[in-house]
Enzyme design. Structure first.
Site, PDB file in Angstrom:
ATOM      1  N   ASP A  61      41.789  55.799  79.075  1.00 37.70           N
ATOM      2  CA  ASP A  61      42.099  56.313  80.419  1.00 37.70           C
ATOM      3  C   ASP A  61      42.282  57.823  80.449  1.00 37.70           C
ATOM      4  O   ASP A  61      41.878  58.484  81.424  1.00 37.70           O
ATOM      5  CB  ASP A  61      43.285  55.580  81.055  1.00 37.70           C
ATOM      6  CG  ASP A  61      44.564  55.594  80.225  1.00 37.70           C
ATOM      7  OD1 ASP A  61      44.589  56.169  79.125  1.00 37.70           O
ATOM      8  OD2 ASP A  61      45.560  55.007  80.709  1.00 37.70           O
ATOM      9  N   GLN A  76      44.927  52.982  76.679  1.00 39.85           N
ATOM     10  CA  GLN A  76      44.515  53.086  75.278  1.00 39.85           C
ATOM     11  C   GLN A  76      45.334  52.151  74.372  1.00 39.85           C
ATOM     12  O   GLN A  76      46.400  51.680  74.757  1.00 39.85           O
ATOM     13  CB  GLN A  76      44.712  54.528  74.800  1.00 39.85           C
ATOM     14  CG  GLN A  76      43.819  55.533  75.506  1.00 39.85           C
ATOM     15  CD  GLN A  76      43.963  56.923  74.903  1.00 39.85           C
ATOM     16  OE1 GLN A  76      44.440  57.825  75.554  1.00 39.85           O
ATOM     17  NE2 GLN A  76      43.556  57.089  73.654  1.00 39.85           N
ATOM     18  N   HIS A  77      44.807  51.954  73.193  1.00 41.50           N
ATOM     19  CA  HIS A  77      45.524  51.405  72.023  1.00 41.50           C
ATOM     20  C   HIS A  77      45.823  49.909  72.013  1.00 41.50           C
ATOM     21  O   HIS A  77      46.135  49.361  70.960  1.00 41.50           O
ATOM     22  CB  HIS A  77      46.861  52.119  71.776  1.00 41.50           C
ATOM     23  CG  HIS A  77      46.827  53.596  71.924  1.00 41.50           C
ATOM     24  ND1 HIS A  77      45.972  54.397  71.205  1.00 41.50           N
ATOM     25  CD2 HIS A  77      47.532  54.438  72.731  1.00 41.50           C
ATOM     26  CE1 HIS A  77      46.171  55.668  71.556  1.00 41.50           C
ATOM     27  NE2 HIS A  77      47.092  55.714  72.469  1.00 41.50           N
TER      28      HIS A  77
HETATM   29  O1  5SP Z   1      49.140  55.575  75.025  1.00 41.02           O
HETATM   30  C1  5SP Z   1      48.666  56.359  75.829  1.00 41.02           C
HETATM   31  C2  5SP Z   1      47.924  57.554  75.371  1.00 41.02           C
HETATM   32  O2  5SP Z   1      47.927  57.715  73.992  1.00 41.02           O
HETATM   33  C3  5SP Z   1      48.841  56.089  77.283  1.00 41.02           C
HETATM   34  O3  5SP Z   1      48.489  57.204  78.064  1.00 41.02           O
HETATM   35  C4  5SP Z   1      48.053  54.858  77.676  1.00 41.02           C
HETATM   36  O4  5SP Z   1      46.670  55.168  77.634  1.00 41.02           O
HETATM   37  C5  5SP Z   1      48.506  54.288  79.008  1.00 41.02           C
HETATM   38  O5  5SP Z   1      48.209  55.112  80.087  1.00 41.02           O
HETATM   39  P1  5SP Z   1      48.786  54.928  81.570  1.00 41.02           P
HETATM   40  O6  5SP Z   1      48.594  53.505  81.970  1.00 41.02           O
HETATM   41  O7  5SP Z   1      50.210  55.345  81.563  1.00 41.02           O
HETATM   42  O8  5SP Z   1      47.934  55.860  82.390  1.00 41.02           O
END
Ligand code: 5SP
Ligand code: ADP
EC number: 2.7.1.17
Length: 461
Positions: free
Chosen positions: A226, A71-72
């Protein structure tokens, strides 16, 4: 038996599963590493996707595909569709001051929680855009559109070139800090606030099972962030809390109502089905184990055995694992700290135990924050690469104070993306048989959390 593919373009790697759309049976899979670092050229994600798809046997017999992604991340495109600068990822903390300034400018956490369900921290796209406007105004001027990692990959797969064909979904839009999961609308005023008056194009927000394009003969779904994809892959519903130990540590719940937490601990994200996904995220999870294993010069399996050989509470040794700063609590400049180091606790086993307990204490706090927002916790599901650790599996129920369900090792995010692809293909969200899982129980160790709470704030901020 049509086949569908699901992609997880996550922080450390791209993972692909190909499943039978009717039964959910796993047919093939592939995986390719992403570059290290918190600033990445999106072309590297595309290269890893190409590699992972080839390993998964290609798409010649696949009918539909969806992309789940970290995300983000801020992906800026110029008016020709070229990437303006490397993407800043969710775990890049350079926008911490920008986030704090945005919180103040709108009148504080409550104001943000009311309008978009989240309070800006360095992770969110809006904060990164403010950083861009101040640190790289030329790049901000060139930014004709801004999108997220999974949006960009779906767009690349579709072969479209026009910025007007960019598409996202509710779950990822809700992590920008300029889209409201409650109203289902962009807040262009907040996008413009972030970019100091500039007003780039943003992706259209597709419905949960909408067909958004084609990759050759393969139908493309809208994809998802994700964590929303993981919830979909696990079939999580109200009462389930999914705890993911990947690069990030995440505690999340599926809910029919949007979260509104003025403290910012719980983000009011959307899920991938039209519901909501209150979520707490820490910056330090599986890599705490990687760091401990590297420091002790042992493998991850040996680290787990060491941790399990030490007593609960590690004899008073506590690791507050803010190794990359921290997001929850919001301490982007913090460093890790060690407490209770004595001759008796100066052993690899105590250190390994403290590492596992430290990362789990942060997630236990996350579950408490979800409960304070009204989430019910009937079942805790443990996923992510770190959940493969025998020590994490055994110690989690003790620290979290409740049994944990450990699904068979797999790729929950890619599975959720595949399930969405099947939904897009058939028009019905398939009910796939759940894979195997086991429930792990342990006597709760509240003293571990009490000791962690005592020392947690005694850290370099
Ligand atoms: O920033 C967040 C949720 O807000 C993280 O969960 C990212 O979405 C990255 O996820 P992973 O790669 O660690 O699964
Ligand atoms: N057996 C294991 N024990 C502990 N950690 C593990 C094990 N297997 C994988 N991991 C960890 O899982 C992490 C990757 O998890 P993953 O969920 O794939 O991350 P992301 O989705 O953020 O890319 C790595 O940091 C790795 O060290």
């Amino acid at each position: 038996m049509p086949l569908v593919a699901g992609v997880d373009s996550s922080t450390q790697a791209c993972k692909v599963v190909v499943r039978d759309a009717d039964t959910g049976e796993l047919v093939r899979q592939g995986r390719a590493a992403h570059p290290a670092g918190t600033e990445v050229d999106p072309a590297a994600w595309e290269a890893a996707l190409t590699d992972a798809l080839a390993q998964a046997g290609g798409l010649a017999d696949v009918s539909a595909l969806s992309v789940g992604g970290q995300q983000h991340g801020m992906v800026c495109l110029d008016d020709g569709g070229e990437v303006v600068r490397p993407a800043l990822l969710w775990n890049d903390t350079r926008s911490a001051d920008a986030a704090a300034a945005l919180v103040d400018e709108l009148g504080g956490g409550q104001a943000w929680a009311d309008v978009v369900g989240v309070v800006p921290v360095a992770s969110f796209t809006g904060a990164k855009l403010r950083w861009l406007a101040d640190a790289e105004p030329g790049n901000a001027d060139r930014t004709a559109a801004v999108c997220l990692p999974h949006d960009w990959l779906t767009w690349q797969l579709s072969g479209a070139v026009g910025l007007d064909s960019l598409v996202t979904d509710r779950s990822d839009a809700s992590g920008t800090a300029y889209w409201s999961a409650r109203t289902g609308e962009y807040r262009r005023d907040l996008l413009e606030l972030a970019l100091r008056g500039r007003s780039p194009r943003v992706p259209r927000v597709a419905g949960p099972a909408e067909r958004v394009g084609m990759h050759g003969d393969v139908l493309l779904g809208p994809g998802a962030g994700d964590n929303a994809a993981a919830a979909l892959g696990l079939g999580a519903g109200p009462g389930d809390v999914v705890v993911s130990i990947g690069t990030s540590g995440v505690a999340t719940a599926v809910s029919d109502v949007p979260a509104c937490d003025p403290s910012g601990a719980v983000a009011g994200f959307a899920d991938a089905t039209g519901r909501h996904l209150p979520l707490v995220c820490t910056l330090n999870a599986a890599r705490v184990l990687d760091a401990a294993a590297a420091m002790l010069r042992v493998s991850l399996d040996e680290l787990a055995e060491l941790a399990l050989s030490a007593p609960a509470g590690a004899g008073g040794l506590v690791l507050v694992p803010y190794l990359e700063g921290e997001r929850t609590p919001d301490l982007p400049r913090a460093t890790g700290s060690v407490h209770g180091l004595t001759l008796a606790t100066s052993t690899p086993a105590h250190w390994a135990r403290a590492a596992v307990e430290g990362l789990l204490c942060g997630l236990a706090d996350g579950i408490d924050a979800l409960v304070a927002q009204g989430a019910a916790v009937d079942r805790v599901l443990l996923v992510g690469g770190g959940a493969r650790s025998r020590a994490v599996q055994q110690i989690a129920p003790a620290v979290l104070g409740r049994p944990v369900v450990v699904p068979e090792p797999g790729e929950a995010v890619a599975d959720g993306a595949a399930r969405q692809a099947a939904w897009v293909l058939t028009g019905d969200l398939p009910t796939w048989a759940a894979g195997g899982s086991r429930t792990v129980e342990a006597a709760p160790t509240p003293a571990v959390r009490e000791r962690y709470a005592e020392v947690q704030d005694r850290t370099d901020r």
